[in-house]
Design a protein around this motif. Structure first.
Motif, PDB file in Angstrom:
ATOM      1  N   LEU A   7      15.756  11.835  43.869  1.00 37.96           N
ATOM      2  CA  LEU A   7      14.847  12.314  44.909  1.00 37.96           C
ATOM      3  C   LEU A   7      15.562  12.343  46.270  1.00 37.96           C
ATOM      4  O   LEU A   7      15.453  13.328  47.022  1.00 37.96           O
ATOM      5  CB  LEU A   7      13.626  11.386  44.969  1.00 37.96           C
ATOM      6  N   ILE A   8      16.305  11.284  46.579  1.00 33.46           N
ATOM      7  CA  ILE A   8      17.029  11.213  47.855  1.00 33.46           C
ATOM      8  C   ILE A   8      18.070  12.327  47.943  1.00 33.46           C
ATOM      9  O   ILE A   8      18.233  12.969  48.979  1.00 33.46           O
ATOM     10  CB  ILE A   8      17.652   9.812  48.048  1.00 33.46           C
ATOM     11  N   ALA A   9      18.754  12.590  46.823  1.00 32.48           N
ATOM     12  CA  ALA A   9      19.738  13.678  46.796  1.00 32.48           C
ATOM     13  C   ALA A   9      19.042  15.020  47.016  1.00 32.48           C
ATOM     14  O   ALA A   9      19.534  15.871  47.773  1.00 32.48           O
ATOM     15  CB  ALA A   9      20.493  13.658  45.467  1.00 32.48           C
ATOM     16  N   LEU A  10      17.878  15.193  46.382  1.00 33.32           N
ATOM     17  CA  LEU A  10      17.138  16.455  46.512  1.00 33.32           C
ATOM     18  C   LEU A  10      16.641  16.673  47.935  1.00 33.32           C
ATOM     19  O   LEU A  10      16.635  17.797  48.437  1.00 33.32           O
ATOM     20  CB  LEU A  10      15.940  16.476  45.545  1.00 33.32           C
ATOM     21  N   ARG A  11      16.221  15.595  48.606  1.00 36.05           N
ATOM     22  CA  ARG A  11      15.695  15.712  49.965  1.00 36.05           C
ATOM     23  C   ARG A  11      16.751  16.157  50.978  1.00 36.05           C
ATOM     24  O   ARG A  11      16.431  16.562  52.087  1.00 36.05           O
ATOM     25  CB  ARG A  11      15.062  14.380  50.410  1.00 36.05           C
ATOM     26  N   LYS A  12      18.032  16.074  50.569  1.00 34.69           N
ATOM     27  CA  LYS A  12      19.110  16.547  51.453  1.00 34.69           C
ATOM     28  C   LYS A  12      19.330  18.049  51.344  1.00 34.69           C
ATOM     29  O   LYS A  12      20.034  18.655  52.140  1.00 34.69           O
ATOM     30  CB  LYS A  12      20.420  15.828  51.104  1.00 34.69           C
ATOM     31  N   LYS A  13      18.733  18.651  50.286  1.00 32.96           N
ATOM     32  CA  LYS A  13      18.960  20.074  50.037  1.00 32.96           C
ATOM     33  C   LYS A  13      17.819  20.942  50.553  1.00 32.96           C
ATOM     34  O   LYS A  13      16.694  20.489  50.702  1.00 32.96           O
ATOM     35  CB  LYS A  13      19.117  20.310  48.529  1.00 32.96           C
ATOM     36  N   GLU A  14      18.130  22.225  50.743  1.00 37.93           N
ATOM     37  CA  GLU A  14      17.116  23.206  51.101  1.00 37.93           C
ATOM     38  C   GLU A  14      16.280  23.522  49.859  1.00 37.93           C
ATOM     39  O   GLU A  14      16.825  23.569  48.750  1.00 37.93           O
ATOM     40  CB  GLU A  14      17.783  24.504  51.581  1.00 37.93           C
ATOM     41  N   PRO A  15      14.958  23.798  50.044  1.00 42.91           N
ATOM     42  CA  PRO A  15      14.115  24.150  48.895  1.00 42.91           C
ATOM     43  C   PRO A  15      14.691  25.307  48.070  1.00 42.91           C
ATOM     44  O   PRO A  15      14.659  25.258  46.843  1.00 42.91           O
ATOM     45  CB  PRO A  15      12.787  24.560  49.546  1.00 42.91           C
ATOM     46  N   ALA A  16      15.246  26.324  48.747  1.00 41.30           N
ATOM     47  CA  ALA A  16      15.801  27.472  48.030  1.00 41.30           C
ATOM     48  C   ALA A  16      16.978  27.049  47.149  1.00 41.30           C
ATOM     49  O   ALA A  16      17.154  27.541  46.027  1.00 41.30           O
ATOM     50  CB  ALA A  16      16.249  28.534  49.024  1.00 41.30           C
ATOM     51  N   GLN A  17      17.775  26.132  47.664  1.00 43.18           N
ATOM     52  CA  GLN A  17      18.939  25.650  46.908  1.00 43.18           C
ATOM     53  C   GLN A  17      18.483  24.868  45.671  1.00 43.18           C
ATOM     54  O   GLN A  17      19.050  25.016  44.578  1.00 43.18           O
ATOM     55  CB  GLN A  17      19.788  24.754  47.817  1.00 43.18           C
ATOM     56  N   ILE A  18      17.437  24.038  45.863  1.00 42.13           N
ATOM     57  CA  ILE A  18      16.892  23.271  44.745  1.00 42.13           C
ATOM     58  C   ILE A  18      16.421  24.211  43.643  1.00 42.13           C
ATOM     59  O   ILE A  18      16.729  24.041  42.467  1.00 42.13           O
ATOM     60  CB  ILE A  18      15.718  22.373  45.222  1.00 42.13           C
ATOM     61  N   GLN A  19      15.667  25.255  44.058  1.00 40.96           N
ATOM     62  CA  GLN A  19      15.124  26.211  43.089  1.00 40.96           C
ATOM     63  C   GLN A  19      16.251  26.941  42.356  1.00 40.96           C
ATOM     64  O   GLN A  19      16.206  27.105  41.133  1.00 40.96           O
ATOM     65  CB  GLN A  19      14.211  27.222  43.804  1.00 40.96           C
ATOM     66  N   GLU A  20      17.274  27.342  43.106  1.00 41.66           N
ATOM     67  CA  GLU A  20      18.392  28.072  42.515  1.00 41.66           C
ATOM     68  C   GLU A  20      19.093  27.232  41.454  1.00 41.66           C
ATOM     69  O   GLU A  20      19.399  27.707  40.358  1.00 41.66           O
ATOM     70  CB  GLU A  20      19.371  28.461  43.636  1.00 41.66           C
ATOM     71  N   GLU A  21      19.345  25.949  41.807  1.00 41.67           N
ATOM     72  CA  GLU A  21      20.025  25.064  40.856  1.00 41.67           C
ATOM     73  C   GLU A  21      19.158  24.798  39.625  1.00 41.67           C
ATOM     74  O   GLU A  21      19.671  24.704  38.511  1.00 41.67           O
ATOM     75  CB  GLU A  21      20.390  23.740  41.551  1.00 41.67           C
ATOM     76  N   LYS A  22      17.834  24.682  39.861  1.00 41.18           N
ATOM     77  CA  LYS A  22      16.894  24.445  38.773  1.00 41.18           C
ATOM     78  C   LYS A  22      16.900  25.636  37.812  1.00 41.18           C
ATOM     79  O   LYS A  22      16.981  25.462  36.594  1.00 41.18           O
ATOM     80  CB  LYS A  22      15.500  24.241  39.374  1.00 41.18           C
ATOM     81  N   ASP A  23      16.831  26.854  38.382  1.00 38.55           N
ATOM     82  CA  ASP A  23      16.838  28.070  37.572  1.00 38.55           C
ATOM     83  C   ASP A  23      18.124  28.181  36.757  1.00 38.55           C
ATOM     84  O   ASP A  23      18.102  28.492  35.566  1.00 38.55           O
ATOM     85  CB  ASP A  23      16.708  29.315  38.477  1.00 38.55           C
ATOM     86  N   LEU A  24      19.240  27.910  37.421  1.00 40.21           N
ATOM     87  CA  LEU A  24      20.538  28.030  36.762  1.00 40.21           C
ATOM     88  C   LEU A  24      20.663  27.009  35.634  1.00 40.21           C
ATOM     89  O   LEU A  24      21.158  27.331  34.537  1.00 40.21           O
ATOM     90  CB  LEU A  24      21.639  27.809  37.811  1.00 40.21           C
ATOM     91  N   LEU A  25      20.175  25.802  35.888  1.00 44.12           N
ATOM     92  CA  LEU A  25      20.213  24.760  34.857  1.00 44.12           C
ATOM     93  C   LEU A  25      19.380  25.175  33.647  1.00 44.12           C
ATOM     94  O   LEU A  25      19.811  25.003  32.499  1.00 44.12           O
ATOM     95  CB  LEU A  25      19.718  23.420  35.434  1.00 44.12           C
ATOM     96  N   ASP A  26      18.188  25.777  33.918  1.00 40.33           N
ATOM     97  CA  ASP A  26      17.334  26.266  32.822  1.00 40.33           C
ATOM     98  C   ASP A  26      18.076  27.288  31.974  1.00 40.33           C
ATOM     99  O   ASP A  26      18.049  27.237  30.743  1.00 40.33           O
ATOM    100  CB  ASP A  26      16.045  26.909  33.387  1.00 40.33           C
ATOM    101  N   ILE A  27      18.736  28.212  32.653  1.00 39.10           N
ATOM    102  CA  ILE A  27      19.483  29.267  31.942  1.00 39.10           C
ATOM    103  C   ILE A  27      20.590  28.658  31.082  1.00 39.10           C
ATOM    104  O   ILE A  27      20.746  28.994  29.911  1.00 39.10           O
ATOM    105  CB  ILE A  27      20.077  30.287  32.955  1.00 39.10           C
ATOM    106  N   TYR A  28      21.330  27.710  31.664  1.00 42.56           N
ATOM    107  CA  TYR A  28      22.420  27.062  30.923  1.00 42.56           C
ATOM    108  C   TYR A  28      21.886  26.284  29.731  1.00 42.56           C
ATOM    109  O   TYR A  28      22.473  26.281  28.658  1.00 42.56           O
ATOM    110  CB  TYR A  28      23.219  26.126  31.850  1.00 42.56           C
TER     111      TYR A  28
END
Lengths: 88, 88
Positions: free
Chosen positions: A61-82
């Motif tokens: 959670l602390i790591a996520l709070r350092k990121k932009e929401p768009a970046q979080i979503q992008e990484e989440k989407d990419l992880l889903d694809i992988y």
């Protein structure tokens, strides 16, 4: 650069010895403060754990709070694809 | 252990949400202070370097100052033996 060319002679006199000692002791004090903060952080995690929170998830959670929401979503989407790609 | 068995429900009400937020913010503040100290340490090393001292050797010196003289000597002796063993 004289700062680089005389490393052997620079500690030869009292003034530079005192100067080196002062630098070393400043660093040691700061390192001590850092260590103390690390212990404080450990204490907070222990307190949170004893209140039922999961340390690993708190770290995420602390790591996520350092990121932009768009970046979080992008990484989440990419992880889903992988994950789909490897059949998970 | 109830602290471990109810991880999903623990963040369900306002009080526990506030509690979790408080833990997270305490950790983030402490991490910020640690980061600031790391920068201060970097500043001291930079100042020392610009005065002609070698950062790598200073780090070694600080590590040595944490050890007992007997331990330093023992490690030094052992290193000499190992160096001889590999023909250095």
């Amino acid at each position: 650069m004289s700062a680089k060319t005389a490393p052997q002679t620079i500690v030869a006199n009292k003034t530079t010895q005192d100067q080196l000692r002062a630098f070393i002791e400043r660093i040691e004090r700061l390192e001590e403060e850092k260590k103390s903060l690390s212990q404080d952080i450990g204490d907070v995690y222990r307190e949170a754990t004893s209140n039922g929170y999961d340390k690993k998830i708190m770290r995420k959670l602390i790591a996520l709070r350092k990121k932009e929401p768009a970046q979080i979503q992008e990484e989440k989407d990419l992880l889903d694809i992988y994950m789909q790609a490897v059949g998970m």
